[in-house]
Design an enzyme around this catalytic site. Sequence first.
Site, short mmCIF file in Angstrom:
data_model
loop_
_atom_site.label_atom_id
_atom_site.label_comp_id
_atom_site.label_asym_id
_atom_site.label_seq_id
_atom_site.Cartn_x
_atom_site.Cartn_y
_atom_site.Cartn_z
N LYS A 143 92.35 23.61 6.68
CA LYS A 143 93.73 23.40 7.16
C LYS A 143 93.75 22.92 8.61
CE LYS A 143 93.67 28.31 7.77
NZ LYS A 143 92.84 28.88 6.72
N GLU A 173 94.48 20.93 -1.72
CA GLU A 173 95.39 21.99 -2.17
C GLU A 173 95.06 23.33 -1.54
OE1 GLU A 173 98.35 23.44 -3.36
OE2 GLU A 173 98.20 21.96 -4.95
N GLY A 219 96.24 29.09 -0.16
CA GLY A 219 95.16 29.46 -1.08
C GLY A 219 95.37 28.96 -2.49
N GLU A 242 91.01 39.44 11.41
CA GLU A 242 89.72 39.10 12.02
C GLU A 242 89.54 39.92 13.31
OE1 GLU A 242 87.87 36.06 11.17
OE2 GLU A 242 89.25 35.21 9.69
N LYS A 246 99.39 24.93 8.77
CA LYS A 246 99.91 24.78 7.41
C LYS A 246 101.29 24.12 7.43
CE LYS A 246 97.11 28.66 5.88
NZ LYS A 246 97.04 30.13 5.83
N GLY A 291 91.50 34.52 0.67
CA GLY A 291 90.44 35.21 -0.05
C GLY A 291 89.55 34.21 -0.76
#
Lengths: 446, 446
Positions: free
Chosen positions: A112, A136, A141, A197, A212, A314
């Site tokens: 992204k 995509e 995700g 994170e 995004k 994920g």
Amino acid sequence: MSAPVGTKTDKEIGVAVLGLGNVGSEVVRIIDDSAADLCARVGAPLVVRGIGVRRIADDRGVPTELLTDNIEGLVSREDVDIVVEVMGPVEPARKAILSALEQGKSVVTANKALMAVAAGEIASAAESANVDLYFEAAVAGAIPVIRPLTQSLAGDSVLRVAGIVNGTTNYILSEMGSTGADYAGALADASALGYAEADPTADVEGYDAAAKAAILASIAFHTRVTADDVYREGMTKVSAADFASARALGCTIKLLAICERLTDKTGQQSVSARVYPALVPLDHPLASVNGAFNAVVVEAEAAGRLMFYGQGAGGSPTASAVLGDLVMAARNRVSGGRGPRDSNYAKLPIAPIGVIPTRYYVNMNVADRPGVLAAVAAEFSQHEVSIAEVRQEGMVDEGGQRCGARIVVVTHQATDAALSETVAALSDLEVVQSINSVLRMEGTTE
Amino acid sequence: MSAPVGTKTDKEIGVAVLGLGNVGSEVVRIIDDSAADLCARVGAPLVVRGIGVRRIADDRGVPTELLTDNIEGLVSREDVDIVVEVMGPVEPARKAILSALEQGKSVVTANKALMAVAAGEIASAAESANVDLYFEAAVAGAIPVIRPLTQSLAGDSVLRVAGIVNGTTNYILSEMGSTGADYAGALADASALGYAEADPTADVEGYDAAAKAAILASIAFHTRVTADDVYREGMTKVSAADFASARALGCTIKLLAICERLTDKTGQQSVSARVYPALVPLDHPLASVNGAFNAVVVEAEAAGRLMFYGQGAGGSPTASAVLGDLVMAARNRVSGGRGPRDSNYAKLPIAPIGVIPTRYYVNMNVADRPGVLAAVAAEFSQHEVSIAEVRQEGMVDEGGQRCGARIVVVTHQATDAALSETVAALSDLEVVQSINSVLRMEGTTE
């Protein structure tokens, strides 16, 4: 691997996977585990020719002979048809993808950050080479968003896209909303559970969501929007008190990515892309998207309001999106066709945040004496910001003594510029002790 | 029309529209109103060559010279590249589509009844002619479902699709749930508001949903399922009392279309497609899909649970889906490519309803005396149907006198066969006065 390494028949589709993190490992595993199904869907076997990594070791869970740290060499291999880039960040991914495209390989990427800064350059390279470029997995995700926007809504006119596109911040805000925790506590919980994170800056300051938003705005409005064009506010200043006030107003608070097509009085169109925490009415579909889930609401002229919901991050969900792109690119290789190409024909200017009309929530501490509310209201009125709702409550100190009052104002739609001036004027008022927070309210237009 | 009728350059894409009802009119209007945008997205102008109708008249809102009742002649025109079929029902649509495909035209259809009975025949014809066949509008109107299943999830393994795919019945059930109305009253409301047809059989008996279930099962599992393969129960017997009981159990009631891939102990796979009213827990994403809205939940191995939500019917939303397909088919005409083709390689057998495990809700009137609950429980146990929850309440007649008791049983998962035998045995019990209803419970697996 189910197919022998390095061999090539006319019918095999050779795949280079760049990166072997959570996503890359899942992609390689699924290509192997689902070989027969994927072959049936593609019309030819998918064969992993090699995996580009920074560190070659024999504990990576894949045959060591597939690993290479020579990315350039891997993407240049004659028997590689499609390059799957899941290594991030912007560099060296950009260089590898451009090289792959120039050599006529189709490219699937989940990157992204890269697509938000260099989509134009990369799309042009794909166009020149007449190959597929799919991404995509770069937004939300496993949730199909790019394909619905570029294909399913290709005959419609998108008005607005609003989404919860960052799982970390949505987890934190959901926690704050349901437990009354403050930001620091909810962030600590998210970190402990692996949802945040070690350095959460990209998430909590909205950089990830802004990338995004740039991608969504570009494809929704057939124009070019980069990460730098996106107005961005993080959510680190949202307080437990804001959640309490939001609840009293029938709202919760979400970090939203919003892309909108605006038309001014002269008919001139522009596009707005922005990321900020906002109050959302509890009956809005995005209000009940909790935890690490993502959702994107698309409003189109003919289709009306659509919502796409699912796991936005994920290894497995992202791998699902990558594999979908890979199968489509591979089918096109087999059939000699090519998927839909980039169409940024609209070339809309970016609307500055100052002209964007939204509703606002302002929470301030004021002196507890007659006439204060009137003074506050007068400032809004002078800047032509119309008030929809006001709540005033007395505050008590630890000893139970009155120690001031809190005023919460919710406005009707006003421009950002008008509101900024109002807030500046309010903080100059002698009776206003502090402006605790200024948040937008989305999902209602009154 | 923005482009002159009947002219053709090498660059125009000629479109024949079959049908000029709500959807057809919207399709024609959008092609005209959005001509410049569509041209930019396709790479060539879309030009309507003619509109097939049963009745030619000058009050149809389109240039009369475009109208023709010679469908065969229209689809055979040399300057027609793509046929958009929005006339229904199965015939004469089937004949027109097959003729179009045989003559090398791409086809876009919104005809769910046709695709549910003749998808195999039509897909083969498209395959032989090497042209596109798109039918996104056949399921859930504007909500992109077909494309996400065939493309975005092309590399994943779909386990289950469960959806609310009929707006009429969802409106009726939402009304019953929110107002306590009975079926007849809610149906009357739906009719008055135009949400139900004069003859609502296709909707309320589940035929419409079954057609969509057949299409969804076919594409989700890469196999061939027709409407006749779908187990179907209507929702006309759902009562206000069922809603009251559902609410006490933390549920609502929805008419669901469910498609599932099953694997038996020997590893043999089969597919189940079924439509029936079912109790759904209030915290399940489908529970809050109300009114005429549709939603489809897809569970895939890697992607996890995805939901797609929006308007499932109506002229504009359906036209949006048709236009998306049309733009994709037109782009492929311009680029010389072809979209993803039908892949029913899996050829799974259909699982009979008797072997399908679900949970059940049984509502019965019983004699109000000691031992009755024990006798009822014994019947469940003898048929190896395990009970999860029982509620018993006394009933009073109009005079306030006790006149029996009602027992509501919710089971753990059991096969349809085991439950049918249990219910037959229960109705033979002397203490059971009547079995009021038997409904399944979906969205929980305990």
